[in-house]
Design an enzyme around this catalytic site. Structure first.
Site, mmCIF file in Angstrom:
data_model
loop_
_atom_site.group_PDB
_atom_site.id
_atom_site.type_symbol
_atom_site.label_atom_id
_atom_site.label_comp_id
_atom_site.label_asym_id
_atom_site.label_seq_id
_atom_site.Cartn_x
_atom_site.Cartn_y
_atom_site.Cartn_z
ATOM 1 N N ASP A 180 0.827 -1.030 0.103
ATOM 2 C CA ASP A 180 0.285 -0.022 0.302
ATOM 3 C C ASP A 180 1.016 1.226 0.090
ATOM 4 O O ASP A 180 1.122 1.718 0.607
ATOM 5 C CB ASP A 180 -0.628 0.427 1.347
ATOM 6 C CG ASP A 180 -1.539 1.067 1.402
ATOM 7 O OD1 ASP A 180 -1.395 2.561 1.085
ATOM 8 O OD2 ASP A 180 -3.153 1.010 1.520
ATOM 9 N N HIS A 181 1.345 2.111 -1.183
ATOM 10 C CA HIS A 181 2.071 2.554 -0.835
ATOM 11 C C HIS A 181 2.158 3.479 -0.015
ATOM 12 O O HIS A 181 2.485 4.746 -0.055
ATOM 13 C CB HIS A 181 1.798 3.339 -2.665
ATOM 14 C CG HIS A 181 0.946 4.578 -2.643
ATOM 15 N ND1 HIS A 181 -0.029 4.337 -3.799
ATOM 16 C CD2 HIS A 181 1.703 6.007 -3.273
ATOM 17 C CE1 HIS A 181 -0.661 5.348 -3.843
ATOM 18 N NE2 HIS A 181 -0.020 6.385 -3.284
ATOM 19 N N HIS A 243 -5.856 3.105 1.520
ATOM 20 C CA HIS A 243 -4.924 4.165 2.060
ATOM 21 C C HIS A 243 -5.603 4.647 3.328
ATOM 22 O O HIS A 243 -4.819 5.293 4.406
ATOM 23 C CB HIS A 243 -4.625 5.496 1.441
ATOM 24 C CG HIS A 243 -4.352 4.710 -0.537
ATOM 25 N ND1 HIS A 243 -3.223 3.944 -0.303
ATOM 26 C CD2 HIS A 243 -4.523 5.189 -1.939
ATOM 27 C CE1 HIS A 243 -3.122 3.117 -2.106
ATOM 28 N NE2 HIS A 243 -3.874 4.715 -2.759
#
Ligand code: BG6
Length: 486
Positions: A180-181, A243
Site C-alpha cells: 500500500d504505497h 490508503h
C-alpha cells in the site's frame, strides 16, 4: 541483507517503468541493495537483455528522483543486474525454463536461492502465476521466498477472500508483502518513531487528551485518463478501503518503546477489528458520498465528472467519500475519527490532524484555539504542533502559533524505494497483513452495498472546493469542523 534474486512479472509495464526501476536505482545509489542481487524481468514481448536494459535505463533517466551522474559509471553497473526472459503467464514450461536460468545464475555466483517474486501485473493473473511458481519448483528452493503484490486486493470482501485463498496455495502469510504505497511514504514511516521517541506524545495518545482525529486525502486532479478503471471502482475502493483505513490504523495504534514489526501489525489489526461496523441502513448517517461537478481548479475551468472523456453521462460513481468512524476500545472510545478523500478538491494534500481536548489548558483561559498536531504526509512533508502563545500588545491575549518541522520532499525517498528496500530486508512492518485487509473490507462492504442500493444520497460538489456541504455537516453534528480548509 542476504543475496537475492528478484523475479519481476510485468517487467515491460508502466508501474515497473515509473516506480520499480527508479526505486531500485535509488536503492543502488544508496548502497541499499543486497550484495549478490539480480533481477529477472519477465514479459511477453520478445526482448533481448540489451533491449530490456535500455528500457530500464530510460525509465531511470526519466523518473528517478536522483539522476544518473555523468560519467554514468554507476548506471552501467546497475544495468548489469538486469536480465530478461520471455514468459507466457499461463505456460508452465516457461516457468521451468526460467527456473533453470535462475539456478544457473545462482550457481555461477554461489548465491543462495533467495527469491523475491514481484507481481506487477493485474490481479486476474495472480492465481495462475502463484500456481505455476509452485508447480514449476521455482518457489520451493532451500532459501527463502517472498511475494510482493500491488493493490487492488479484491473488489469486495468476497473477492478479497478468494484472492487470498489463491495466493495461500503457494505462499504463506508471512511470505506475502502487500504494497500500500501510503505506508511507504516517509512521514507515515516516521509516525512509529515519533511515538516511540516522544514519551510526551505516547502519554497523550488516547481519548483522555484527544478530542478527534481528521484524516484527509484530497487531490486537485480529476479522473484523468483512468476513466475505464475509475468508473467501476470509485473513491471508496480506490482510496478509502486501502490508503485511508491504513492511515487510520497507523495513527490509532499505541506503541511501546520496543514494538517490532509483528506487534505493529498486530496492533493495527486490533484497531481495525474495534472499528464499529455499520449496518447498511445506518450508512447514510455516517458516510457522505459525493461526485464533482464543473468548477475551477488552480485557476482553470474544469468539467464535471460525468463530462470527463470515457465516463458514462449518468454515472453515479463517487469521487468523494467522508465518514465518521468510532474505534470501540479502551484507548479511543468516544473519539470520532473523520476520514475524507476526493478528486478535484481544492488542493493536493494528505494530512492527519489531531485535535487535543480542552482540559489540557488552564481553566482561567477562555476563547483560545485547541492544540493541534498536524502531520503533513504529502506532497508537503512535515509535522507541526499548534500552541497558544501570548500576544504582545496593549490588550495581551492569545494567538495560535505553530512549531513546524518541515522536510524537503526532494531529499525524501519515494514510497517504492522504502517498500522495496523493506521487502528485500524481510521487514514487513509497512505492508498490509491479510487480517488488516479483510477487516477493512468488512467495514467497507455495507457501505458499498448502501451505495449500490442508493440508500445514500449522491451529493454534487463544485470542483476546486473541499467537497460537498454534507461533509462539513457531518462534523458539525458533533460541533466540529475540518481543520485547515481555507
Ligand atoms: C492511488 C489511486 O492508489 O493513489 C489514485 O489509485 C490516487 O487514484 C493515488 O490518485 C494517490 O496517491 P498519492 O501518492 O499521489 O497521494
Amino acid at each position: 541483507m542476504e543475496p537475492t534474486t528478484m523475479i519481476l512479472f510485468g517487467a515491460t509495464g508502466d508501474l515497473a517503468k515509473r516506480k520499480i526501476y527508479p526505486a531500485l536505482f535509488n536503492l543502488f545509489l544508496g548502497g541499499k541493495l543486497p550484495r549478490g542481487f539480480s533481477v529477472f524481468g519477465l514479459g511477453r514481448r520478445e526482448w533481448s537483455d540489451d533491449v530490456f536494459r535500455s528500457n530500464v535505463e530510460q525509465a531511470v533517466r526519466q523518473f528517478s528522483r536522483r539522476k544518473p551522474m555523468d560519467p554514468d559509471r554507476g548506471l552501467a553497473d546497475f544495468l548489469g543486474l538486469f536480465r530478461y526472459n520471455v514468459l507466457e503467464i499461463d505456460r508452465e514450461s516457461d516457468y521451468r525454463e526460467l527456473l533453470s536460468v535462475v539456478e544457473r545464475r545462482e550457481a555461477a555466483q554461489s548465491l543462495p536461492p533467495n527469491r523475491l517474486f514481484y507481481l506487477s501485473v493485474g490481479p486476474e493473473h495472480f492465481e495462475t502465476i502463484a500456481l505455476n511458481i509452485q508447480s514449476s519448483g521455482l518457489g520451493s528452493a532451500n532459501g527463502w521466498k517472498r511475494l510482493v503484490i500491488e493493490k487492488p486486493f479484491g473488489h469486495d470482501l468476497q473477492s478479497a477472500r478468494e484472492l487470498n485463498r489463491v495466493l495461500n496455495h503457494a505462499f504463506a502469510e508471512e511470505e506475502i508483502y502487500r504494497i500500500d504505497h501510503y505506508l511507504g511514504k516517509p512521514v507515515v514511516q516516521q509516525l512509529k518513531a515519533l511515538q516511540q521517541a516522544n514519551p510526551v506524545l505516547q502519554a497523550l495518545w488516547s481519548h483522555r487528551y484527544i478530542a478527534n482525529v481528521q484524516i484527509s486525502a484530497g487531490e486537485a486532479d480529476g479522473v484523468g485518463l483512468r476513466a475505464g478503471y475509475y468508473d467501476h471502482i470509485g473513491a471508496l475502493r480506490d482510496m478509502f478501503q486501502n490508503h485511508l483505513l491504513q492511515l487510520l490504523m497507523t495513527a490509532a495504534i499505541q506503541l511501546s518503546q520496543d514494538s517490532g514489526p509483528e506487534e505493529v501489525r498486530w496492533k493495527k489489526r486490533n484497531v481495525m477489528e474495534a472499528v464499529d461496523l455499520l449496518q447498511k441502513e445506518d450508512v447514510r448517517a455516517r458516510v457522505v458520498r459525493g461526485q464533482y461537478a464543473a468548477g475551477r481548479v488552480d485557476g482553470q475551468d474544469v468539467v464535471g465528472y460525468t463530462r470527463e472523456p470515457g465516463i458514462a453521462p449518468d454515472s453515479r460513481t463517487e469521487t468523494f467519500v467522508a465518514a465518521r468512524l468510532h474505534i470501540d476500545n479502551n484507548a479511543w472510545r468516544g473519539v470520532p475519527f473523520y476520514l475524507r478523500t476526493g478528486k478535484r478538491m481544492k488542493e493536493k494534500s494528505t494530512r492527519i490532524v489531531v485535535e487535543f481536548k480542552e482540559p489540557l489548558r488552564p481553566k482561567s483561559v477562555g476563547g483560545v484555539a485547541p492544540n493541534l498536531l498536524i502531520i503533513e504526509i504529502g506532497p508537503n512533508e512535515g509535522i507541526s504542533l499548534q500552541f497558544n502563545a501570548t500576544e504582545h500588545g496593549p490588550n495581551g491575549g492569545f494567538k495560535p502559533v505553530r512549531i513546524e518541522l518541515h522536510r524537503n520532499p526532494e531529499d525524501s525517498p519515494e514510497s517504492y524505494e522504502n517498500l522495496i528496500g523493506d521487502a528485500l530486508e524481510g521487514d514487513a512492518t509497512y505492508f498490509a497483513h491479510w487480517d488488516e485487509i479483510e477487516l477493512s473490507w468488512r467495514w467497507v462492504q455495507p457501505v458499498l452495498d448502501a451505495f449500490e442500493e442508493e440508500l445514500v444520497p449522491l451529493h454534487y460538489y463544485e470542483a476546486g472546493t473541499y467537497g460537498p456541504d454534507a461533509s462539513d455537516a457531518l462534523l458539525a453534528e458533533d460541533g466540529n469542523s475540518w481543520w485547515l480548509d481555507d
